[in-house]
Enzyme design. Structure first.
Site, PDB file in Angstrom:
ATOM      1  N   GLU A  48       0.840  -1.198   0.000  1.00 44.14           N
ATOM      2  CA  GLU A  48       0.000   0.000   0.000  1.00 44.14           C
ATOM      3  C   GLU A  48       0.871   1.243   0.000  1.00 44.14           C
ATOM      4  O   GLU A  48       1.764   1.395   0.841  1.00 44.14           O
ATOM      5  CB  GLU A  48      -0.917   0.017   1.230  1.00 44.14           C
ATOM      6  CG  GLU A  48      -1.787   1.248   1.356  1.00 44.14           C
ATOM      7  CD  GLU A  48      -2.621   1.537   0.103  1.00 44.14           C
ATOM      8  OE1 GLU A  48      -2.405   2.599  -0.523  1.00 44.14           O
ATOM      9  OE2 GLU A  48      -3.473   0.691  -0.243  1.00 44.14           O
ATOM     10  N   VAL A  69     -24.848   7.214  -7.819  1.00 40.82           N
ATOM     11  CA  VAL A  69     -24.800   7.102  -6.362  1.00 40.82           C
ATOM     12  C   VAL A  69     -23.948   8.205  -5.730  1.00 40.82           C
ATOM     13  O   VAL A  69     -24.396   8.901  -4.816  1.00 40.82           O
ATOM     14  CB  VAL A  69     -24.249   5.719  -5.957  1.00 40.82           C
ATOM     15  CG1 VAL A  69     -24.100   5.617  -4.446  1.00 40.82           C
ATOM     16  CG2 VAL A  69     -25.163   4.613  -6.470  1.00 40.82           C
ATOM     17  N   HIS A  75     -42.668  -5.904  16.396  1.00 41.41           N
ATOM     18  CA  HIS A  75     -43.465  -4.678  16.219  1.00 41.41           C
ATOM     19  C   HIS A  75     -43.169  -3.720  17.366  1.00 41.41           C
ATOM     20  O   HIS A  75     -43.097  -4.135  18.512  1.00 41.41           O
ATOM     21  CB  HIS A  75     -44.952  -5.033  16.214  1.00 41.41           C
ATOM     22  CG  HIS A  75     -45.851  -3.823  16.182  1.00 41.41           C
ATOM     23  ND1 HIS A  75     -46.081  -3.114  15.028  1.00 41.41           N
ATOM     24  CD2 HIS A  75     -46.555  -3.204  17.167  1.00 41.41           C
ATOM     25  CE1 HIS A  75     -46.899  -2.114  15.296  1.00 41.41           C
ATOM     26  NE2 HIS A  75     -47.202  -2.140  16.589  1.00 41.41           N
TER      27      HIS A  75
END
Length: 462
Positions: free
Chosen positions: A33, A179, A441
């Site tokens: 990296e 997006v 619920h």
């Protein structure tokens, strides 16, 4: 010369996940990296920072529009842009340091620098050459622009520049209604910026279910975003503090101009493979610049694999993660697998938009007999209580077998709700299976059950 079982080039979601899985499977692993921090585009200048700003500005929206309705009264909060940027940077730091910790925990070597492949079995980083039995290219993607449009990341910006503007612009033009453009356009719209979106096609979010596209655009317009559809951008001329966008309407070829403080170019992304030396290796590429791989993510050069944004398929962090795990398992002699038919997509605006599987348009084109179960969040008690009743859940099921073929949600927590449908599809479940599953619920998830019920005898609360 260091020797490894696997070297991964790139530490984005595909690369770092592949590295961790390889290490977990007992392979001596290193990851290359070149950034100062791990995590790639996603953690540093993509998914994570944009979600931080979306969260912060949604809280602002709630304070300005809904707090008083709930009896929470007082002066609306002011925006400290410098502090908001600091919050975003702190979120980035926490996540990237987390990956660094995981590398140390799993004994993965971080080879700091930019990598290239001088020959099969070797990876060069700086002046050092490392040997590897297997190499995984996870180099990701970069923002693509339009011909003749010069990015300076100050006035004409990609998503990278849009995440670190020195001040909130008065007016922003977003080129591309995908997006990235809609998420970042939403951020700045909530902050008081006049946001105008220019899109070449006649519908936003290309490839999405048409009914969702229409409902989504209406909701964004209600929030303050404006749209010019069917428009081809001709040029972007940037000055020191302003930019002028010239575009043509496709319907009549008429030319128009528009000024803004900032122009966000969000016209998609392209694979980033520069400097890897793939041409010299003879690795096959697609016309779109993607690395060609077989069913096991291996290129035409033995021992060299590729995953994520640099290969075919949707450019999604979680798709790259899945491929990273599967590729690692293949290298370790296991049966790595990715079900490309069940990869969800999410847009993190408010309301959120999520989808998985096929759209109605795709089913019609395929000549598939299907049925639709739909339920509006207006019928959901939790959504009404939370001022989040915009949108709906739509489930598409095979007309004969009732097997779930796709789902499309626009509404609160859509990005989380979609996953119970993903699990159902992974197990080949029917809409009835979902409808017969008890849901707590009051929760938003009841809307998913109601949509499943609507595929049968009918929803209860509509």
């Amino acid at each position: 010369m260091a020797q490894y079982d696997v070297i991964i080039i790139g530490s984005g979601p595909g690369g770092y996940v592949a590295a961790i899985r390889c290490a977990q499977l007992g392979l001596k692993t290193a990851c290359v990296e070149g950034r100062e921090t791990l995590g790639g585009t996603c953690l540093n200048v993509g998914c994570i920072p944009s979600k931080a700003l979306l969260h912060a500005t949604h809280q602002l929206h709630e304070a300005e529009h809904n707090f008083a309705k709930m009896g929470l009264k007082g002066k609306s909060p002011s925006v400290d842009w410098k502090q908001m940027m600091a919050y975003k940077d702190d979120v980035i730091g926490q996540n990237t340091k987390g990956i660094e910790f995981l590398f140390k925990k799993n004994k993965i070597d971080w080879l700091k620098g930019w990598g290239s492949i001088p020959e099969a079995g070797k990876v060069k980083v700086g002046d050092d050459v490392h040997e590897a039995k297997n190499i995984i290219v996870a180099s990701g993607s970069e923002a693509s622009s339009l011909p003749g449009v010069e990015i300076d990341e100050k006035v004409v910006v990609t998503s990278t520049g849009a995440l670190e503007l020195p001040k909130i612009p008065k007016k922003m033009i977003v080129i591309g209604a995908g997006v990235i453009g809609l998420e970042l356009g939403s951020v700045y719209c909530r902050l008081g910026t006049e946001v105008h979106v220019i899109e070449y096609l006649d519908a936003i979010t290309p490839g999405m279910d048409a009914e969702v596209q229409k409902a989504f655009q209406k909701l964004l317009q209600k929030q303050g975003l404006t749209f010019t559809m069917g428009a081809a951008v001709q040029s972007v001329d940037a000055g020191k503090s302003k930019a002028k966008v010239t575009y043509k309407l496709r319907k009549d070829d008429s030319e128009h101009e528009m000024d803004a403080d900032v122009v966000l170019v969000s016209t998609g992304r392209r694979p980033f493979t520069d400097g890897l030396g793939l041409d010299a290796l003879g690795i096959e590429m697609s016309p779109r610049g993607q690395i060609k791989t077989d069913a096991h993510w291996q290129t035409n050069v033995k021992g060299i694999y590729a995953i994520g944004d640099c290969i075919d398929g949707p450019m999604l962090a979680h798709k790259a993660e899945d491929e990273g795990m599967a590729c690692a398992e293949v290298i370790a002699g296991k049966a790595g697998h990715v079900n490309y038919g069940v990869i969800p997509g999410v847009i993190y605006t408010h309301p959120e938009v999520a989808n998985v599987g096929m759209t109605e348009e795709q089913l019609k084109e395929a000549g598939r007999n299907y049925k639709v179960g739909k339920f509006s969040f207006m019928g959901n008690g939790r959504a009404k209580a939370n001022f989040a009743a915009d949108g709906f859940v739509k489930i598409l099921a095979d007309k004969d077998t009732d097997r779930i073929l796709g789902a499309h949600i626009i509404g609160p927590m859509a990005g989380d709700l979609i996953h119970e449908i993903c699990v159902a599809m992974e197990f080949g479940a029917s809409a009835e299976d979902l409808a017969l599953t008890c849901h707590a619920h009051p929760t938003y998830s009841e809307a998913v059950r109601e949509a499943a019920l609507a595929c049968g005898d009918g929803a209860i609360h509509m």
